[in-house]
Design a protein around this motif. Structure first.
Motif, PDB file in Angstrom:
ATOM      1  N   ILE A  34      -0.427   0.504   6.008  1.00 12.00           N
ATOM      2  CA  ILE A  34       0.133   1.707   5.355  1.00 12.00           C
ATOM      3  C   ILE A  34       1.448   1.406   4.634  1.00 12.00           C
ATOM      4  CG2 ILE A  34       1.408   2.653   7.334  1.00 12.00           C
ATOM      5  CD1 ILE A  34      -0.690   4.643   4.765  1.00 12.00           C
ATOM      6  N   LYS A  35       2.260   0.534   5.182  1.00 12.01           N
ATOM      7  CA  LYS A  35       3.529   0.207   4.517  1.00 12.01           C
ATOM      8  C   LYS A  35       3.266  -0.361   3.126  1.00 12.01           C
ATOM      9  CE  LYS A  35       7.650  -2.640   5.024  1.00 12.01           C
ATOM     10  NZ  LYS A  35       8.391  -3.553   5.908  1.00 12.01           N
ATOM     11  N   GLU A  36       2.336  -1.303   3.029  1.00 15.01           N
ATOM     12  CA  GLU A  36       2.002  -1.915   1.749  1.00 15.01           C
ATOM     13  C   GLU A  36       1.364  -0.902   0.800  1.00 15.01           C
ATOM     14  OE1 GLU A  36       2.535  -4.791   4.904  1.00 15.01           O
ATOM     15  OE2 GLU A  36       1.170  -3.100   4.795  1.00 15.01           O
ATOM     16  N   ALA A  37       0.536  -0.018   1.353  1.00 13.89           N
ATOM     17  CA  ALA A  37      -0.091   1.019   0.525  1.00 13.89           C
ATOM     18  C   ALA A  37       0.968   1.949  -0.065  1.00 13.89           C
ATOM     19  CB  ALA A  37      -1.100   1.812   1.340  1.00 13.89           C
ATOM     20  N   ILE A  39       4.102   1.233  -0.642  1.00 17.52           N
ATOM     21  CA  ILE A  39       4.829   0.476  -1.681  1.00 17.52           C
ATOM     22  C   ILE A  39       4.060   0.545  -3.000  1.00 17.52           C
ATOM     23  CG2 ILE A  39       5.484  -1.858  -2.412  1.00 17.52           C
ATOM     24  CD1 ILE A  39       6.187  -2.387   0.601  1.00 17.52           C
ATOM     25  N   ASP A  40       2.758   0.325  -2.951  1.00 17.81           N
ATOM     26  CA  ASP A  40       1.933   0.381  -4.161  1.00 17.81           C
ATOM     27  C   ASP A  40       1.900   1.780  -4.763  1.00 17.81           C
ATOM     28  OD1 ASP A  40       1.349  -2.306  -4.035  1.00 17.81           O
ATOM     29  OD2 ASP A  40      -0.618  -2.018  -3.078  1.00 17.81           O
ATOM     30  N   ALA A  65      14.008   8.485  11.347  1.00 14.23           N
ATOM     31  CA  ALA A  65      14.447   7.318  12.115  1.00 14.23           C
ATOM     32  C   ALA A  65      13.286   6.346  12.337  1.00 14.23           C
ATOM     33  CB  ALA A  65      15.041   7.755  13.456  1.00 14.23           C
ATOM     34  N   TRP A  66      12.091   6.874  12.624  1.00 11.68           N
ATOM     35  CA  TRP A  66      10.912   6.019  12.827  1.00 11.68           C
ATOM     36  C   TRP A  66      10.583   5.274  11.537  1.00 11.68           C
ATOM     37  CZ3 TRP A  66       6.107   5.168  10.912  1.00 11.68           C
ATOM     38  CH2 TRP A  66       5.196   4.484  11.717  1.00 11.68           C
ATOM     39  N   LEU A  67      10.592   5.976  10.411  1.00 13.01           N
ATOM     40  CA  LEU A  67      10.327   5.333   9.125  1.00 13.01           C
ATOM     41  C   LEU A  67      11.345   4.229   8.848  1.00 13.01           C
ATOM     42  CD1 LEU A  67       9.462   8.509   7.033  1.00 13.01           C
ATOM     43  CD2 LEU A  67       7.859   6.677   7.642  1.00 13.01           C
ATOM     44  N   ILE A  72       9.843   1.563   6.295  1.00 15.33           N
ATOM     45  CA  ILE A  72       8.888   2.213   5.396  1.00 15.33           C
ATOM     46  C   ILE A  72       9.664   3.165   4.505  1.00 15.33           C
ATOM     47  CG2 ILE A  72       6.894   3.758   5.238  1.00 15.33           C
ATOM     48  CD1 ILE A  72       5.948   2.584   7.929  1.00 15.33           C
ATOM     49  N   GLY A  73       9.712   2.846   3.226  1.00 14.54           N
ATOM     50  CA  GLY A  73      10.458   3.663   2.276  1.00 14.54           C
ATOM     51  C   GLY A  73       9.593   4.756   1.669  1.00 14.54           C
TER      52      GLY A  73
END
Length: 115
Positions: A34-37, A39-40, A65-67, A72-73
């Motif tokens: 999900i992090k990479e998704a 970003i895309d 805080a979890w993000l 995860i931006g």
């Protein structure tokens, strides 16, 4: 208006394998990939995260805080669904215009974790 994609938090970003533990208890890892998704997606759209956690005191801060902890931006975290191009939610059905079949779809619905 910016072109916005809304992602639900639990079950889409946070894997939610431990289920509900409390508004500010978010124990599980991110959904794989999900992090990479995100970003895309952010290369083309504004990404907003929504969660029912954010309606309760401490929930908004806990999600942010979890993000941050998982690097995860996103563009925003909200308690309500803003206008968007699409909403991504693990507990949603896409209405296909067949109102007669809707009750059956509701009764037989399962999340990706339950399949």
């Amino acid at each position: 208006m910016a072109r916005t994609i809304v992602l639900d938090f639990d079950g889409v970003i946070h894997s939610y394998t431990s289920k509900w533990q409390g508004v500010d208890v978010i124990p599980d890892l991110p959904v794989e990939g999900i992090k990479e998704a995100i970003i895309d997606i952010r290369k083309h759209y504004k990404v907003v995260v929504v969660s029912t956690r954010c309606f309760q005191e401490g929930g908004l801060e806990a999600v942010k805080a979890w993000l941050d902890r998982h690097n995860i931006g996103v563009d925003d975290v909200l308690s309500h669904k803003p206008p968007a191009i699409v909403y991504v939610d693990d507990r949603a059905l896409t209405f296909d215009g067949d109102a007669k079949g809707l009750l059956h779809k509701i009764k037989t619905f399962r999340t990706w974790q339950e399949k």
